[in-house]
Design a protein around this motif. Structure first.
Motif, PDB file in Angstrom:
ATOM      1  N   THR A   1     -34.101 -19.910  55.760  1.00  0.00           N
ATOM      2  CA  THR A   1     -32.958 -19.994  54.854  1.00  0.00           C
ATOM      3  C   THR A   1     -32.652 -21.453  54.525  1.00  0.00           C
TER       4      THR A   1
ATOM      5  N   SER B   1     -29.258 -23.546  52.799  1.00  0.00           N
ATOM      6  CA  SER B   1     -27.893 -23.426  52.297  1.00  0.00           C
ATOM      7  C   SER B   1     -27.264 -24.803  52.197  1.00  0.00           C
ATOM      8  N   ILE B   2     -26.158 -24.888  51.466  1.00  0.00           N
ATOM      9  CA  ILE B   2     -25.419 -26.136  51.304  1.00  0.00           C
ATOM     10  C   ILE B   2     -24.020 -25.937  51.859  1.00  0.00           C
ATOM     11  N   VAL B   3     -23.662 -26.777  52.828  1.00  0.00           N
ATOM     12  CA  VAL B   3     -22.348 -26.689  53.467  1.00  0.00           C
ATOM     13  C   VAL B   3     -21.769 -28.093  53.610  1.00  0.00           C
TER      14      VAL B   3
ATOM     15  N   LEU C   1     -27.402 -30.237  53.321  1.00  0.00           N
ATOM     16  CA  LEU C   1     -28.401 -29.196  53.106  1.00  0.00           C
ATOM     17  C   LEU C   1     -28.893 -28.721  54.464  1.00  0.00           C
TER      18      LEU C   1
ATOM     19  N   GLU D   1     -33.627 -25.997  62.998  1.00  0.00           N
ATOM     20  CA  GLU D   1     -32.672 -26.348  61.950  1.00  0.00           C
ATOM     21  C   GLU D   1     -32.762 -27.824  61.621  1.00  0.00           C
TER      22      GLU D   1
ATOM     23  N   TYR E   1     -37.829 -28.365  47.559  1.00  0.00           N
ATOM     24  CA  TYR E   1     -36.777 -27.353  47.634  1.00  0.00           C
ATOM     25  C   TYR E   1     -36.268 -26.943  46.253  1.00  0.00           C
TER      26      TYR E   1
ATOM     27  N   LEU F   1     -35.907 -19.653  47.385  1.00  0.00           N
ATOM     28  CA  LEU F   1     -34.543 -20.023  47.733  1.00  0.00           C
ATOM     29  C   LEU F   1     -33.541 -19.315  46.840  1.00  0.00           C
ATOM     30  N   ASP F   2     -32.309 -19.287  47.309  1.00  0.00           N
ATOM     31  CA  ASP F   2     -31.214 -18.735  46.515  1.00  0.00           C
ATOM     32  C   ASP F   2     -31.112 -19.514  45.197  1.00  0.00           C
TER      33      ASP F   2
ATOM     34  N   THR G   1     -28.727 -20.281  43.240  1.00  0.00           N
ATOM     35  CA  THR G   1     -27.622 -21.236  43.161  1.00  0.00           C
ATOM     36  C   THR G   1     -27.962 -22.530  43.898  1.00  0.00           C
ATOM     37  N   VAL G   2     -28.555 -22.401  45.080  1.00  0.00           N
ATOM     38  CA  VAL G   2     -28.959 -23.583  45.855  1.00  0.00           C
ATOM     39  C   VAL G   2     -30.036 -24.354  45.101  1.00  0.00           C
TER      40      VAL G   2
END
Length: 215
Positions: free
Chosen positions: A17, A19-21, A25, A92, A108, A114-115, A117-118
């Protein structure tokens, strides 16, 4: 009358996976390692217990039955002639959005697994970074032109100091300096514009990253 051999293959790592938080990244990969035990026996079929040593940070995926954990050793009971043990480790990686290396960003941003949106967010960052890089190169090229002409003017001035002001070479140098001054004026106008465009590109990238939580 019983012989057991074991062999472990290489580590297979796959992207899990992304994701952006909070401006970071988060990239998660799952690594798997497979060990195969082959059991040869001249005696009648019977169950055996194989002690498989687990490394720290790895978890058992297969088999799911006949398993007993004792510290770092997993005891697996089997009556088959071949036993496959699969271990998994979640890895990770955390990358600040403003400091992702170009090659990783390209990987990426084009990875269709990947999603969307990401992926679109990373593509936007890549486009803004490319624009900034182009503006920076343009400004640096003009800086180099100014530096080159300025250095040539210094050389001419040194030579002129040793010449008679009425000499042909002195007058030619004077003409060259006048021409270079005109050229410098035009280049400096272009340079001022290039500096503004570079500053605008920097601000656009910084503002976009700010909306993603990058401080």
């Amino acid at each position: 009358d019983l012989r057991i051999t074991g062999s472990t293959g290489g580590i297979d790592e796959q992207l899990s996976t992304v994701s952006i938080v909070d401006g970071v990244l988060l990239v998660e990969r799952r690594a798997r390692r497979t060990t195969t035990y082959r059991i040869a026996s001249t005696a009648p079929a019977r169950s055996v217990v194989i002690a498989h040593r687990m490394q720290s940070g790895w978890s058992l995926v297969e088999p799911r039955s006949g398993v007993q954990q004792e510290g770092s050793v997993t005891q697996i009971t089997t009556s088959s002639r071949q036993l496959t043990v699969v271990e998994e480790q979640v890895r990770e990686q955390r990358l600040a959005l403003g400091n992702i290396p170009d090659d990783q960003l390209a990987f990426y941003s084009t990875n269709r697994l990947l999603d969307p949106t990401v992926r679109r967010t990373l593509q936007n960052i890549q486009e803004l970074q490319q624009t900034l890089a182009e503006r920076r190169r343009a400004r640096q090229s003009l800086d180099q032109q100014v530096a080159s002409i300025t250095a040539d003017q210094a050389r001419i001035a040194t030579n002129m100091a040793q010449l008679d002001r009425n000499s042909t070479l002195y007058r030619r140098y004077t003409t060259d300096l006048s021409r270079q001054e005109d050229e410098l004026r035009l280049i400096r106008e272009d340079l001022a514009r290039a500096q503004r465009e570079e500053t605008q590109a920097q601000a656009a990238l910084r503002e976009y990253l700010r909306t993603l939580g990058v401080q």
